[in-house]
Design a protein around this motif. Sequence first.
Motif, mmCIF file in Angstrom:
data_model
loop_
_atom_site.group_PDB
_atom_site.id
_atom_site.type_symbol
_atom_site.label_atom_id
_atom_site.label_comp_id
_atom_site.label_asym_id
_atom_site.label_seq_id
_atom_site.Cartn_x
_atom_site.Cartn_y
_atom_site.Cartn_z
ATOM 1 N N LEU A 88 0.857 -1.177 0.000
ATOM 2 C CA LEU A 88 0.000 0.000 0.000
ATOM 3 C C LEU A 88 0.897 1.232 0.000
ATOM 4 C CD1 LEU A 88 -3.095 0.639 0.245
ATOM 5 C CD2 LEU A 88 -2.696 0.879 2.703
ATOM 6 N N VAL A 89 0.938 1.957 -1.126
ATOM 7 C CA VAL A 89 1.805 3.125 -1.288
ATOM 8 C C VAL A 89 0.989 4.390 -1.050
ATOM 9 C CG1 VAL A 89 3.356 4.374 -2.840
ATOM 10 C CG2 VAL A 89 3.187 1.882 -2.994
ATOM 11 N N PRO A 90 1.238 5.146 0.024
ATOM 12 C CA PRO A 90 0.474 6.374 0.260
ATOM 13 C C PRO A 90 1.025 7.538 -0.573
ATOM 14 C CG PRO A 90 1.311 5.406 2.312
ATOM 15 C CD PRO A 90 2.060 4.798 1.175
ATOM 16 N N SER A 91 0.117 8.418 -0.992
ATOM 17 C CA SER A 91 0.493 9.645 -1.679
ATOM 18 C C SER A 91 -0.526 10.715 -1.303
ATOM 19 C CB SER A 91 0.547 9.436 -3.195
ATOM 20 O OG SER A 91 1.043 10.586 -3.850
ATOM 21 N N VAL A 92 -0.360 11.919 -1.845
ATOM 22 C CA VAL A 92 -1.259 13.020 -1.504
ATOM 23 C C VAL A 92 -1.390 13.941 -2.699
ATOM 24 C CG1 VAL A 92 0.623 14.356 -0.463
ATOM 25 C CG2 VAL A 92 -1.724 14.885 0.137
ATOM 26 N N PHE A 93 -2.608 14.367 -2.987
ATOM 27 C CA PHE A 93 -2.832 15.350 -4.041
ATOM 28 C C PHE A 93 -2.552 16.740 -3.490
ATOM 29 C CE2 PHE A 93 -5.670 11.959 -5.759
ATOM 30 C CZ PHE A 93 -5.007 11.782 -6.963
ATOM 31 N N THR A 107 -0.528 15.603 -8.494
ATOM 32 C CA THR A 107 0.759 15.254 -7.900
ATOM 33 C C THR A 107 1.570 14.454 -8.911
ATOM 34 O OG1 THR A 107 1.861 14.192 -6.016
ATOM 35 C CG2 THR A 107 -0.067 13.077 -6.885
ATOM 36 N N ASP A 108 2.887 14.417 -8.729
ATOM 37 C CA ASP A 108 3.702 13.496 -9.527
ATOM 38 C C ASP A 108 4.450 12.513 -8.631
ATOM 39 O OD1 ASP A 108 5.663 15.091 -8.455
ATOM 40 O OD2 ASP A 108 6.662 15.541 -10.355
ATOM 41 N N LEU A 204 5.659 10.401 -13.084
ATOM 42 C CA LEU A 204 4.507 10.604 -13.947
ATOM 43 C C LEU A 204 3.461 11.436 -13.221
ATOM 44 C CD1 LEU A 204 4.174 6.962 -15.357
ATOM 45 C CD2 LEU A 204 5.477 8.880 -16.312
ATOM 46 N N ASP A 205 2.475 11.909 -13.967
ATOM 47 C CA ASP A 205 1.503 12.853 -13.432
ATOM 48 C C ASP A 205 0.187 12.167 -13.079
ATOM 49 O OD1 ASP A 205 3.334 14.870 -13.880
ATOM 50 O OD2 ASP A 205 2.570 15.328 -15.878
ATOM 51 N N PHE A 206 -0.266 12.379 -11.836
ATOM 52 C CA PHE A 206 -1.560 11.901 -11.367
ATOM 53 C C PHE A 206 -2.498 13.099 -11.196
ATOM 54 C CE2 PHE A 206 1.433 8.766 -9.710
ATOM 55 C CZ PHE A 206 0.797 7.550 -9.920
ATOM 56 N N CYS A 207 -3.788 12.844 -11.356
ATOM 57 C CA CYS A 207 -4.795 13.886 -11.178
ATOM 58 C C CYS A 207 -6.093 13.238 -10.712
ATOM 59 C CB CYS A 207 -5.008 14.615 -12.510
ATOM 60 S SG CYS A 207 -6.339 15.845 -12.511
ATOM 61 N N VAL A 208 -6.853 13.926 -9.850
ATOM 62 C CA VAL A 208 -8.194 13.493 -9.484
ATOM 63 C C VAL A 208 -9.174 14.589 -9.886
ATOM 64 C CG1 VAL A 208 -8.014 14.383 -7.108
ATOM 65 C CG2 VAL A 208 -9.671 12.584 -7.633
ATOM 66 N N LYS A 209 -10.319 14.202 -10.437
ATOM 67 C CA LYS A 209 -11.302 15.171 -10.904
ATOM 68 C C LYS A 209 -12.689 14.601 -10.703
ATOM 69 C CE LYS A 209 -11.936 13.790 -15.723
ATOM 70 N NZ LYS A 209 -13.429 13.794 -15.632
ATOM 71 N N ASP A 210 -13.701 15.498 -10.760
ATOM 72 C CA ASP A 210 -15.079 15.020 -10.764
ATOM 73 C C ASP A 210 -15.595 14.967 -12.201
ATOM 74 O OD1 ASP A 210 -15.803 17.596 -11.524
ATOM 75 O OD2 ASP A 210 -16.579 18.155 -9.553
ATOM 76 N N PHE A 218 -2.967 19.978 -17.196
ATOM 77 C CA PHE A 218 -1.975 19.410 -16.290
ATOM 78 C C PHE A 218 -0.639 19.258 -17.006
ATOM 79 C CE2 PHE A 218 -0.811 17.408 -12.521
ATOM 80 C CZ PHE A 218 -0.201 16.185 -12.748
ATOM 81 N N THR A 219 0.327 20.114 -16.677
ATOM 82 C CA THR A 219 1.648 20.070 -17.285
ATOM 83 C C THR A 219 2.702 20.202 -16.198
ATOM 84 O OG1 THR A 219 1.658 22.457 -17.642
ATOM 85 C CG2 THR A 219 0.841 21.079 -19.448
ATOM 86 N N ARG A 220 3.965 20.062 -16.594
ATOM 87 C CA ARG A 220 5.052 20.154 -15.617
ATOM 88 C C ARG A 220 6.126 21.114 -16.124
ATOM 89 N NH1 ARG A 220 7.521 14.603 -13.796
ATOM 90 N NH2 ARG A 220 7.191 14.042 -15.951
#
Length: 305
Positions: A88-93, A107-108, A204-210, A218-220
Amino acid sequence: MSSLLSKSRFKELCTRLGKPQLSLSFGILFFMPLIEVHGQSVNLPSHFDVDVTVRQTPQGAQLFINQHIVDGNDVYPLPVDYDTRHLLVPSVFGTPDAPVNDIPHKTDDPGWLMSASDMLDDEILWFRALGELRYWSPDTQSWETELTGGEQVILYGGLPPGVLFGDPEELAFWQSGTQWSQQGVEGPTESVIEYVNGGIHAHLDFCVKDSEGTCVSFTRRGRRLTGGISDTGNPQPGAYLIEMQMFSTAEVESGVKKYRDSEPFFIIFRQGISEEEFLLAQQSLVSVPQIETQPVPAAGILIMN
């Protein structure tokens, strides 16, 4: 209250777990099974990587996800999901302490790290998306069966060979990202993490949306993420869980894979909730479940018709 664990507290917890003592940087991930950390908040490192390696097994070479994440020279242990035994790898937006200022829905981290001795240059490390999106509600403190906002978690992988200058529709398909929802996975279910070149270190790039949002901006720039804040809509606060595994298409001969796929693992994202609530979400996955027992009828009485 400090957001960090002290070195002495960290050593104490390691001793109680029977684990080797690990080095400590400015932050610490310590979401371990059956451990209660009273009076302390828990922080993720600001930059960290999943440690991927190749091991020789009786069945041949296999990709493995090591049971820790890496922040420079420091390593932090990962918990294990009780039901599946997946890591289980935790991350945060966004940034936990200042989400409005740091694009809260993107987050990336985690990144992906592999040493030069594991795979050959020009081989490719891929990810495969599995399962469906799961959501933990801070209101009910449980994993919900329905996301009323139609939320998705999206991961933007790299492009496979030949796609960049190929069919525009195919390019657009890959650029749309891998999308986890409660209905399953859409978009490319398999995508590139990185081409090996003296090892791998990729973010890599993660994103959460409704359902009303989009992640197209979303760019870097380097490792700093840029893009609009409101474009992702208003995904519900809580914890979001996705499942994936690592694999390679390299072959020892035609049709014979060089590396066996990794075991599946989870990434759990904190989205707009406190560290304590995030810890509850993780503990619900790693803790031994409560077993409900039924009362046993009194012995010694036999009733016959």
